[in-house]
Design a protein around this motif. Structure first.
Motif, mmCIF file in Angstrom:
data_model
loop_
_atom_site.group_PDB
_atom_site.id
_atom_site.type_symbol
_atom_site.label_atom_id
_atom_site.label_comp_id
_atom_site.label_asym_id
_atom_site.label_seq_id
_atom_site.Cartn_x
_atom_site.Cartn_y
_atom_site.Cartn_z
ATOM 1 N N ILE A 48 -13.665 -10.430 31.274
ATOM 2 C CA ILE A 48 -14.136 -11.091 30.062
ATOM 3 C C ILE A 48 -12.984 -11.183 29.073
ATOM 4 O O ILE A 48 -12.238 -10.214 28.864
ATOM 5 C CB ILE A 48 -15.323 -10.340 29.447
ATOM 6 C CG1 ILE A 48 -16.508 -10.381 30.413
ATOM 7 C CG2 ILE A 48 -15.711 -10.940 28.099
ATOM 8 C CD1 ILE A 48 -17.721 -9.642 29.921
ATOM 9 N N ALA A 49 -12.855 -12.361 28.492
ATOM 10 C CA ALA A 49 -11.801 -12.595 27.505
ATOM 11 C C ALA A 49 -12.414 -13.131 26.227
ATOM 12 O O ALA A 49 -13.579 -13.547 26.183
ATOM 13 C CB ALA A 49 -10.763 -13.584 28.048
ATOM 14 N N ALA A 50 -11.609 -13.120 25.178
ATOM 15 C CA ALA A 50 -11.997 -13.704 23.896
ATOM 16 C C ALA A 50 -10.758 -14.330 23.285
ATOM 17 O O ALA A 50 -9.627 -13.922 23.573
ATOM 18 C CB ALA A 50 -12.564 -12.635 22.964
ATOM 19 N N PRO A 51 -10.943 -15.341 22.433
ATOM 20 C CA PRO A 51 -9.785 -15.953 21.770
ATOM 21 C C PRO A 51 -9.197 -15.035 20.712
ATOM 22 O O PRO A 51 -9.851 -14.113 20.221
ATOM 23 C CB PRO A 51 -10.381 -17.221 21.137
ATOM 24 C CG PRO A 51 -11.830 -16.927 20.988
ATOM 25 C CD PRO A 51 -12.200 -16.017 22.118
ATOM 26 N N SER A 52 -7.960 -15.303 20.357
ATOM 27 C CA SER A 52 -7.211 -14.419 19.462
ATOM 28 C C SER A 52 -7.549 -14.608 17.998
ATOM 29 O O SER A 52 -6.859 -14.070 17.129
ATOM 30 C CB SER A 52 -5.707 -14.626 19.670
ATOM 31 O OG SER A 52 -5.352 -15.985 19.462
ATOM 32 N N PHE A 53 -8.615 -15.348 17.705
ATOM 33 C CA PHE A 53 -9.039 -15.521 16.321
ATOM 34 C C PHE A 53 -10.549 -15.330 16.200
ATOM 35 O O PHE A 53 -11.294 -16.258 15.905
ATOM 36 C CB PHE A 53 -8.598 -16.894 15.781
ATOM 37 C CG PHE A 53 -7.105 -17.000 15.642
ATOM 38 C CD1 PHE A 53 -6.430 -16.224 14.720
ATOM 39 C CD2 PHE A 53 -6.378 -17.844 16.463
ATOM 40 C CE1 PHE A 53 -5.043 -16.290 14.606
ATOM 41 C CE2 PHE A 53 -4.998 -17.920 16.364
ATOM 42 C CZ PHE A 53 -4.327 -17.145 15.423
ATOM 43 N N LEU A 61 -4.290 -18.246 21.255
ATOM 44 C CA LEU A 61 -4.411 -19.643 20.856
ATOM 45 C C LEU A 61 -3.194 -20.109 20.077
ATOM 46 O O LEU A 61 -2.855 -19.545 19.037
ATOM 47 C CB LEU A 61 -5.667 -19.832 19.993
ATOM 48 C CG LEU A 61 -7.011 -19.630 20.687
ATOM 49 C CD1 LEU A 61 -8.131 -19.622 19.648
ATOM 50 C CD2 LEU A 61 -7.244 -20.713 21.712
ATOM 51 N N TYR A 62 -2.567 -21.141 20.602
ATOM 52 C CA TYR A 62 -1.496 -21.856 19.892
ATOM 53 C C TYR A 62 -1.919 -23.316 19.888
ATOM 54 O O TYR A 62 -1.583 -24.078 20.781
ATOM 55 C CB TYR A 62 -0.153 -21.648 20.586
ATOM 56 C CG TYR A 62 0.306 -20.214 20.543
ATOM 57 C CD1 TYR A 62 0.978 -19.705 19.435
ATOM 58 C CD2 TYR A 62 0.040 -19.342 21.603
ATOM 59 C CE1 TYR A 62 1.387 -18.387 19.386
ATOM 60 C CE2 TYR A 62 0.441 -18.021 21.562
ATOM 61 C CZ TYR A 62 1.114 -17.544 20.452
ATOM 62 O OH TYR A 62 1.509 -16.230 20.404
ATOM 63 N N MET A 63 -2.686 -23.670 18.880
ATOM 64 C CA MET A 63 -3.394 -24.943 18.900
ATOM 65 C C MET A 63 -2.550 -26.121 18.425
ATOM 66 O O MET A 63 -2.676 -27.228 18.915
ATOM 67 C CB MET A 63 -4.657 -24.858 18.034
ATOM 68 C CG MET A 63 -5.538 -23.663 18.360
ATOM 69 S SD MET A 63 -6.199 -23.693 20.030
ATOM 70 C CE MET A 63 -7.462 -24.937 19.861
ATOM 71 N N SER A 64 -1.711 -25.891 17.433
ATOM 72 C CA SER A 64 -1.025 -27.005 16.785
ATOM 73 C C SER A 64 0.477 -26.818 16.803
ATOM 74 O O SER A 64 1.005 -25.858 16.244
ATOM 75 C CB SER A 64 -1.505 -27.147 15.331
ATOM 76 O OG SER A 64 -0.748 -28.110 14.646
ATOM 77 N N SER A 65 1.160 -27.744 17.426
ATOM 78 C CA SER A 65 2.623 -27.686 17.437
ATOM 79 C C SER A 65 3.213 -28.146 16.115
ATOM 80 O O SER A 65 4.403 -27.968 15.866
ATOM 81 C CB SER A 65 3.165 -28.572 18.562
ATOM 82 O OG SER A 65 2.901 -29.935 18.288
#
Length: 238
Positions: free
Chosen positions: A19-24, A47-51
């Motif tokens: 089981i995982a969860a996002p970093s936010f 999560l690295y959503m926006s460059s």
């Protein structure tokens, strides 16, 4: 709920599903979230959503601190750039280089339909030798059929599938043997990335049984602490 989560956490240790969860989950930085999540999950989706967002590029000091936690990670690469264009892969290569110390078990990209996307993807894998999964970013799971016969796995975002009216059964039937990661979240009919309470229990059992059989990671992709804890309790108590 905390008592039930503690009991469920014991069960999690003997399950073949991770089981995982996002970093936010919390409104805090990644390292604060990872330290919080260590009590509850086997893995964290970074999560690295926006460059284009200043400060979202991996920071070497943060990466070193994350690596020191001993946590298992998968990485969600930025999705705000058109990867059918060769020049934009320099961004992905930069992120991959900075994140190498984490030894992430996979790096997830949103799938695109252009032939050039797959050409550049194959070149990226050949150059970096990194594990990659391709995710349906919306109502586009049909694009999985375009994935070349290369070392690429599917990140099946079943939350998106359900939100757009698809069925988990169809995804598993068509793509099950190629799935390497699952994203899971509920939909209230208007918004996805909501609590798993919005998903039928039989559907959740199907997903859980499949993930256990294939020894997959299921990322409970919600972004709020109470909704996450509620979802975790639901999933582990099935």
């Amino acid at each position: 709920m905390r008592c039930r989560l503690f009991c469920a956490a014991v069960l999690r240790r003997v399950s073949s599903m991770r089981i995982a969860a996002p970093s936010f989950i919390k409104r805090a930085d990644r390292i604060t979230n990872v330290r919080f999540l260590q009590e509850f999950v086997d893995e964290v989706e970074l999560l690295y959503m926006s460059s284009l967002y200043e400060g979202d590029e991996p920071d070497p000091a943060e990466v070193a601190e994350l690596a020191a936690t001993g946590m298992r990670f998968n990485v969600h690469m930025p999705y705000d750039i058109d990867l059918s264009k060769k020049e934009n892969w320099a961004v992905i290569e930069r992120y991959a280089e900075l994140l190498l110390p984490l030894e992430a078990h996979t790096h997830t990209l949103h799938i695109q339909k252009e032939d050039s996307f797959f050409e550049h993807l194959i070149n990226f894998i050949a150059k970096t030798d990194l594990p990659v999964t391709l995710e349906n970013g919306g109502d586009d799971a049909n694009l999985f059929g375009l994935i070349p016969n290369e070392p690429v796995w599917i990140c099946a975002d079943l939350g998106h599938v359900l939100h757009y009216g698809g069925t988990v059964e169809d995804i598993i039937r068509h793509w099950g043997r190629d799935i390497g990661l699952i994203h899971l979240h509920g939909s209230d009919g208007m918004r996805d990335h909501q609590s798993l309470k919005y998903i039928d229990k039989n559907t959740l059992r199907l997903i859980k049984n499949f993930a256990e059989l294939q020894e997959l990671t299921v990322c409970v992709e919600v972004f709020e602490e109470n909704a996450f804890l509620e979802s975790l309790d639901i999933l582990l108590s099935l």
